[in-house]
Design a protein around this motif. Structure first.
Motif, PDB file in Angstrom:
ATOM      1  N   PRO A   8      -8.808 -11.636  -2.306  1.00  0.00           N
ATOM      2  CA  PRO A   8      -7.807 -10.944  -1.476  1.00  0.00           C
ATOM      3  C   PRO A   8      -6.741 -11.845  -0.894  1.00  0.00           C
ATOM      4  O   PRO A   8      -5.669 -11.363  -0.511  1.00  0.00           O
ATOM      5  N   ASP A   9      -6.991 -13.151  -0.811  1.00  0.00           N
ATOM      6  CA  ASP A   9      -6.019 -14.057  -0.200  1.00  0.00           C
ATOM      7  C   ASP A   9      -5.046 -14.659  -1.210  1.00  0.00           C
ATOM      8  O   ASP A   9      -4.182 -15.443  -0.822  1.00  0.00           O
ATOM      9  N   MET A  10      -5.139 -14.312  -2.479  1.00  0.00           N
ATOM     10  CA  MET A  10      -4.266 -14.880  -3.489  1.00  0.00           C
ATOM     11  C   MET A  10      -2.939 -14.128  -3.505  1.00  0.00           C
ATOM     12  O   MET A  10      -2.884 -12.943  -3.817  1.00  0.00           O
ATOM     13  N   PHE A  11      -1.867 -14.830  -3.188  1.00  0.00           N
ATOM     14  CA  PHE A  11      -0.567 -14.178  -3.000  1.00  0.00           C
ATOM     15  C   PHE A  11      -0.084 -13.480  -4.271  1.00  0.00           C
ATOM     16  O   PHE A  11       0.501 -12.387  -4.204  1.00  0.00           O
ATOM     17  N   SER A  12      -0.289 -14.100  -5.450  1.00  0.00           N
ATOM     18  CA  SER A  12       0.285 -13.530  -6.669  1.00  0.00           C
ATOM     19  C   SER A  12      -0.362 -12.206  -7.030  1.00  0.00           C
ATOM     20  O   SER A  12       0.312 -11.304  -7.543  1.00  0.00           O
ATOM     21  N   TYR A  13      -1.645 -12.045  -6.733  1.00  0.00           N
ATOM     22  CA  TYR A  13      -2.300 -10.775  -7.033  1.00  0.00           C
ATOM     23  C   TYR A  13      -1.766  -9.675  -6.109  1.00  0.00           C
ATOM     24  O   TYR A  13      -1.554  -8.537  -6.537  1.00  0.00           O
ATOM     25  N   ARG A  14      -1.559 -10.025  -4.857  1.00  0.00           N
ATOM     26  CA  ARG A  14      -0.929  -9.074  -3.921  1.00  0.00           C
ATOM     27  C   ARG A  14       0.488  -8.732  -4.372  1.00  0.00           C
ATOM     28  O   ARG A  14       0.930  -7.582  -4.296  1.00  0.00           O
ATOM     29  N   LEU A  15       1.193  -9.750  -4.832  1.00  0.00           N
ATOM     30  CA  LEU A  15       2.572  -9.536  -5.265  1.00  0.00           C
ATOM     31  C   LEU A  15       2.618  -8.627  -6.482  1.00  0.00           C
ATOM     32  O   LEU A  15       3.411  -7.665  -6.525  1.00  0.00           O
ATOM     33  N   TYR A  16       1.781  -8.881  -7.476  1.00  0.00           N
ATOM     34  CA  TYR A  16       1.750  -8.043  -8.670  1.00  0.00           C
ATOM     35  C   TYR A  16       1.407  -6.597  -8.307  1.00  0.00           C
ATOM     36  O   TYR A  16       2.018  -5.648  -8.815  1.00  0.00           O
ATOM     37  N   ARG A  17       0.412  -6.436  -7.427  1.00  0.00           N
ATOM     38  CA  ARG A  17       0.028  -5.072  -7.049  1.00  0.00           C
ATOM     39  C   ARG A  17       1.152  -4.394  -6.274  1.00  0.00           C
ATOM     40  O   ARG A  17       1.409  -3.204  -6.453  1.00  0.00           O
ATOM     41  N   GLY A  18       1.821  -5.159  -5.416  1.00  0.00           N
ATOM     42  CA  GLY A  18       2.928  -4.588  -4.663  1.00  0.00           C
ATOM     43  C   GLY A  18       4.080  -4.168  -5.552  1.00  0.00           C
ATOM     44  O   GLY A  18       4.686  -3.099  -5.353  1.00  0.00           O
ATOM     45  N   LEU A  19       4.406  -4.991  -6.541  1.00  0.00           N
ATOM     46  CA  LEU A  19       5.480  -4.644  -7.468  1.00  0.00           C
ATOM     47  C   LEU A  19       5.105  -3.425  -8.306  1.00  0.00           C
ATOM     48  O   LEU A  19       5.950  -2.578  -8.616  1.00  0.00           O
ATOM     49  N   ASN A  20       3.833  -3.337  -8.667  1.00  0.00           N
ATOM     50  CA  ASN A  20       3.353  -2.174  -9.404  1.00  0.00           C
ATOM     51  C   ASN A  20       3.473  -0.917  -8.559  1.00  0.00           C
ATOM     52  O   ASN A  20       3.938   0.134  -9.032  1.00  0.00           O
ATOM     53  N   ALA A  21       3.058  -0.997  -7.288  1.00  0.00           N
ATOM     54  CA  ALA A  21       3.171   0.160  -6.396  1.00  0.00           C
ATOM     55  C   ALA A  21       4.625   0.548  -6.187  1.00  0.00           C
ATOM     56  O   ALA A  21       4.964   1.743  -6.125  1.00  0.00           O
ATOM     57  N   PHE A  22       5.509  -0.428  -6.090  1.00  0.00           N
ATOM     58  CA  PHE A  22       6.942  -0.143  -5.944  1.00  0.00           C
ATOM     59  C   PHE A  22       7.451   0.629  -7.154  1.00  0.00           C
ATOM     60  O   PHE A  22       8.213   1.599  -7.015  1.00  0.00           O
ATOM     61  N   ALA A  23       7.046   0.201  -8.348  1.00  0.00           N
ATOM     62  CA  ALA A  23       7.491   0.868  -9.574  1.00  0.00           C
ATOM     63  C   ALA A  23       7.018   2.309  -9.628  1.00  0.00           C
ATOM     64  O   ALA A  23       7.658   3.157 -10.275  1.00  0.00           O
ATOM     65  N   ARG A  24       5.906   2.610  -8.959  1.00  0.00           N
ATOM     66  CA  ARG A  24       5.371   3.982  -8.934  1.00  0.00           C
ATOM     67  C   ARG A  24       5.780   4.738  -7.671  1.00  0.00           C
ATOM     68  O   ARG A  24       5.239   5.791  -7.370  1.00  0.00           O
ATOM     69  N   ASN A  25       6.747   4.154  -6.922  1.00  0.00           N
ATOM     70  CA  ASN A  25       7.295   4.775  -5.706  1.00  0.00           C
ATOM     71  C   ASN A  25       6.256   4.972  -4.610  1.00  0.00           C
ATOM     72  O   ASN A  25       6.403   5.850  -3.744  1.00  0.00           O
ATOM     73  N   GLN A  26       5.214   4.166  -4.649  1.00  0.00           N
ATOM     74  CA  GLN A  26       4.200   4.200  -3.598  1.00  0.00           C
ATOM     75  C   GLN A  26       4.560   3.140  -2.562  1.00  0.00           C
ATOM     76  O   GLN A  26       3.992   2.052  -2.509  1.00  0.00           O
TER      77      GLN A  26
END
Length: 413
Positions: free
Chosen positions: A330-348
């Motif tokens: 959970p503390d790895m920034f890139s995994y959070r970043l990838y998930r955040g970008l994915n959620a952005f692409a899905r308008n979440q």
């Protein structure tokens, strides 16, 4: 000028020689503490699957640190989850060794040679000296995997994380390297290790640089360039000291058993990244799945699978892969970043905002700020959007250009 030069001189705590000192010891400590975690994360993050191995490396490191010329530094030792055969030291004794280097070693004495060398870099303030003389190079980021999406992460790391990575990855001068070899051997002997291990280590690097891995080393193992000169100098010193000392082969091999068992999974992962560079994405997915069959609890495998799924347009399945990566690390920034970008692409947007904010807290990225600005616009928070775009606009490349364009439209409109 004379007053400034006089006030900027100090004695090197390792060599006893006078040297330039424009950065105070308190600043040195602050830099190491601030940059250690972000620098780890821009180069693969921590290898967390075997905490006992990390404890063992720390034990060996602390044994050497105790006999160093600066035993009171707040030393820390960590294993990074990278196949690159490298190790580095930040100011104040913050030291990392890559998983890929550990698997090349044969015994504890060789491990002590690596760590002793890095301890000298920290104790002799080599990183600080490079900063003071303007020798920091814009080295590339390693260990970020495919980094697909709007931009390669290596080009959008911002702030102290970028500085820390430059310190960790910039090449030392030959004088610093020879000095670290020489005093590192002294620390090894004081701690009871066989100095011939330092000779073997440098010969290993020379052999690797001359073999099939030459391109790999030249592009990724640039921190400590191997040379026959270093082998010969170490051999001369080891002969002067004489044979003897601990090798610790059996204990080292016991401690390495788990990592060695996992090596086929990491080999498959590395093959996947190589196939991605060849644009064989189906082959890469097969290799990632092979890695996951061997070790389903490795977050970096799930993250790369998520990136491949994203490229294929399967954002929903990618989201599940990123969820798994975040749950494991959970503390790895890139995994959070990838998930955040994915959620952005899905308008979440709530999920995207949470993940991108957390990713930027650990390692700020321009792409993270850019998408936070986009979310703020969508949510009619203009002041926040301006602030995020202004930060992202400081970056170069396509991300910075997009941020500047959107900022101009927002402020002029």
């Amino acid at each position: 000028m004379a007053v400034a030069l006089t006030s900027g001189c100090a004695v090197n705590p390792v060599t006893g020689e006078s040297q330039l000192s424009l950065i105070s010891e308190s600043q040195e400590m602050a830099m190491g503490a601030e940059q250690y975690i972000p620098t780890q994360q821009t180069q693969g993050g921590q290898f967390y699957l075997d905490p006992n191995l990390t404890f063992y490396v720390s034990e060996v490191g602390n044994k050497l640190a105790a006999v160093s010329d600066r035993p009171d530094l707040p030393y820390e030792f960590v294993i990074l989850n990278s196949s690159v055969p490298n190790a580095w030291a930040l100011p104040s004794g913050k030291i990392a060794i890559n998983r890929g280097l550990l698997t090349q070693l044969e015994d504890e004495a060789q491990l002590a040679s690596v760590l002793g060398h890095e301890i000298v870099h920290a104790a002799a303030r080599h990183s600080v000296q490079r900063m003071q003389t303007g020798m920091i190079l814009n080295a590339g980021m390693a260990g970020l995997g495919m980094a697909m999406g709007d931009s390669g992460l290596a080009n959008v790391i911002m702030g102290s994380a970028n500085l820390g990575s430059q310190l960790a990855l910039a090449q030392y001068g030959q004088g610093d390297e020879l000095e670290s070899d020489r005093f590192g051997i002294r620390y090894m002997v004081k701690a009871g290790y066989d100095p011939m291990a330092a000779v073997e280590l440098q010969q290993l690097f020379v052999n690797m640089s001359q073999g099939q891995e030459a391109n790999y080393l030249s592009s990724l193992f640039a921190t400590h360039p191997p040379s026959q000169t270093r082998v010969n100098r170490n051999l001369e010193m080891a002969r002067e000291i004489g044979p003897g000392g601990t090798r610790g082969r059996e204990q080292f091999q016991r401690k390495m058993a788990r990592l060695n068992a996992l090596q086929p999974a990491y080999d498959a992962y590395d093959e996947a990244t190589a196939l991605i560079r060849q644009e064989d994405f189906d082959g890469a997915m097969a290799k990632v799945n092979e890695a996951l069959e061997i070790e389903p609890d490795e977050a970096m495998f799930h993250a790369l699978r998520g990136q491949l799924l994203t490229r294929a347009g399967n954002t929903a399945e990618a989201a599940r892969a990123f969820d798994k990566a975040v749950s494991l690390y959970p503390d790895m920034f890139s995994y959070r970043l990838y998930r955040g970008l994915n959620a952005f692409a899905r308008n979440q947007y709530p999920q995207a905002r949470e993940d991108l904010t957390e990713a930027n807290r650990i390692v700020p990225t321009a792409i993270g700020f850019l998408r936070l600005g986009d979310i703020a616009v969508a949510e009619n928070r203009q002041e926040d959007a301006v602030r995020f775009y202004q930060t992202a606009a400081q970056a170069g490349g396509q991300v910075g250009e997009e941020a500047r364009r959107k900022l101009a439209k927002l402020t002029q409109g």
